[in-house]
Design an enzyme around this catalytic site. Structure first.
Site, short mmCIF file in Angstrom:
data_model
loop_
_atom_site.label_atom_id
_atom_site.label_comp_id
_atom_site.label_asym_id
_atom_site.label_seq_id
_atom_site.Cartn_x
_atom_site.Cartn_y
_atom_site.Cartn_z
N HIS A 95 17.66 23.90 7.43
CA HIS A 95 17.60 24.43 8.79
C HIS A 95 18.99 24.90 9.19
O HIS A 95 19.98 24.19 8.99
CB HIS A 95 17.10 23.35 9.75
CG HIS A 95 17.37 23.65 11.18
ND1 HIS A 95 16.97 24.82 11.79
CD2 HIS A 95 18.04 22.94 12.14
CE1 HIS A 95 17.36 24.81 13.05
NE2 HIS A 95 18.02 23.68 13.28
N CYS A 129 12.98 22.04 15.70
CA CYS A 129 13.55 22.77 14.57
C CYS A 129 12.96 22.37 13.22
O CYS A 129 13.18 23.05 12.22
CB CYS A 129 15.07 22.59 14.56
SG CYS A 129 15.89 23.33 15.98
N ASN A 175 21.36 29.61 15.50
CA ASN A 175 20.28 28.65 15.26
C ASN A 175 19.01 29.20 15.90
O ASN A 175 18.92 29.29 17.12
CB ASN A 175 20.66 27.30 15.87
CG ASN A 175 19.62 26.22 15.65
OD1 ASN A 175 18.45 26.49 15.39
ND2 ASN A 175 20.03 24.97 15.80
#
Length: 362
Positions: A271, A129, A301
């Site tokens: 993020h 990520c 996500n």
């Protein structure tokens, strides 16, 4: 006359800065709501929203792959920069992903070829990520070194291909998507310039976020490799604590390097892990929550795609004043983390929304 003073070497010119000049995002059309998940998992919409802040996510259809999303996001970023999708001035293509089309070769060369950029340098970045921030830093280095004048950086992930659909803990969190930016060589004081970076890792905790089987360390063996080892796994409570700590520390580091204070930040682009993490990091940095870009409510996500998708969504919805100060920070498997600062550019063309058709925010 020589530029060198007698007896002294010439003063070297400052290396060019990486300047954001194009932005785009793309989400696959298939929308999966919390109610859809509740039909097959022991959960409901309220439980998911309370714990994650997520209401829906997008997933690819059978036959689609990460490169399909990366190509569409890349094309939109190139269009936003004023370039057509065959512009030979793009010298490098970087794809940040945890879900490449294949283990070998990398996905980036295929993306470059499909965009008409065959011949450009092309490679993948694997930092889970944190991949997009690592990709930005890599592209900025290519530009500073004079190796490239223009770089396309894409964050693209299809977590639906590695998350067990029966895993309630993770199936509710992740979605598929891609976001991309075009960076060009420019001056550090112009709108769009990327500022200092901070990157870090701690491989001693690699098992906190991982797919156990599939690489050279643990090759899949029919009849011996478990279903769980073939899918994405994450120790949620430990990830939460580490994500908040690492993102906040990294963000403070780049703010110090840039000479900014938290109050100087106009927009915070973390993020998009889950809403609790976003708010906890903002609170730790003493940033008002309303300055935090929040895109995960409708997409979940999306891994390496989450930051550029949040930027593209924001730019499509509300004009951002050129020169606005942005703080980007991320945390992912590895463990990895990274941050950078950015001043908002005056883009050549409007940024289209990442959605196909109407806004799907639940």
């Amino acid at each position: 006359m020589s530029s060198a003073v007698a007896g002294r070497p010439p003063v070297p010119s400052a290396p060019p800065a990486a300047v954001l000049c194009g932005l785009g995002g793309w989400l696959p059309p298939r929308l999966v709501t919390n109610d859809d998940l509740a039909e097959r998992l022991d959960t409901d919409d309220t439980w998911i929203r309370t714990r994650t802040g997520i209401g829906s996510r997008h997933t690819i259809e059978p036959g689609q792959a990460t490169s399909d999303l990366a190509v569409e996001a890349g094309r939109r970023a190139l269009d936003s920069s004023g370039d057509s999708s065959g512009d030979s001035s793009v010298d490098a293509v970087v794809v940040a992903t945890t879900t490449p089309d294949r283990t070998c070769p990398a996905t980036a060369p295929l993306v470059a070829a499909r965009l008409g950029l065959a011949g450009a340098a092309a490679f993948d970045v694997a930092a889970v990520c944190t991949g997009f921030v690592y990709g930005l830093a890599t592209a900025a280095g290519l530009i500073a070194a004079g190796t490239a004048r223009r770089v396309l950086v894409t964050g693209a992930d299809t977590y639906s291909t590695i998350v067990d659909p029966a895993d309630r803990a993770n199936a509710i969190i992740f979605g598929d998507g891609a976001g991309a930016v075009v960076l060009r060589a420019g001056h550090p004081d112009e709108p769009g310039a990327l500022g200092p970076f901070d990157l870090g890792s701690d491989g001693a905790h690699e098992d906190m976020i991982m797919v156990a089987a599939g690489g050279s360390r643990s090759r899949p063996e029919p009849g011996r490799t478990s279903r769980a080892d073939l899918h994405f796994a994450m120790r949620g409570k430990e990830v939460y604590r580490n994500a908040v700590t690492r993102m906040a520390e990294s963000a403070r580091t780049v703010l110090d390097r840039a000479g900014w204070k938290p109050a100087d930040v106009d927009l915070f682009a973390p993020h998009q892990a889950n809403l609790r993490i976003l708010h906890s990091v903002a609170d730790d940095l003493e940033l008002p929550r309303e300055r935090c870009l929040t895109h995960l409510r409708s997409v979940g996500n999306t891994g390496a795609a989450s930051i550029p998708l949040a930027l593209a969504d924001t730019a499509a919805r509300t004009p951002v004043e050129p020169g606005s100060r942005l703080l980007l920070t991320a945390f992912g498997g590895g463990l990895t983390w990274g941050s950078c600062v950015l001043t908002w550019p005056a883009l050549s063309a409007p940024v289209p929304p990442p959605y196909q058709g109407e806004d799907t925010t639940p």
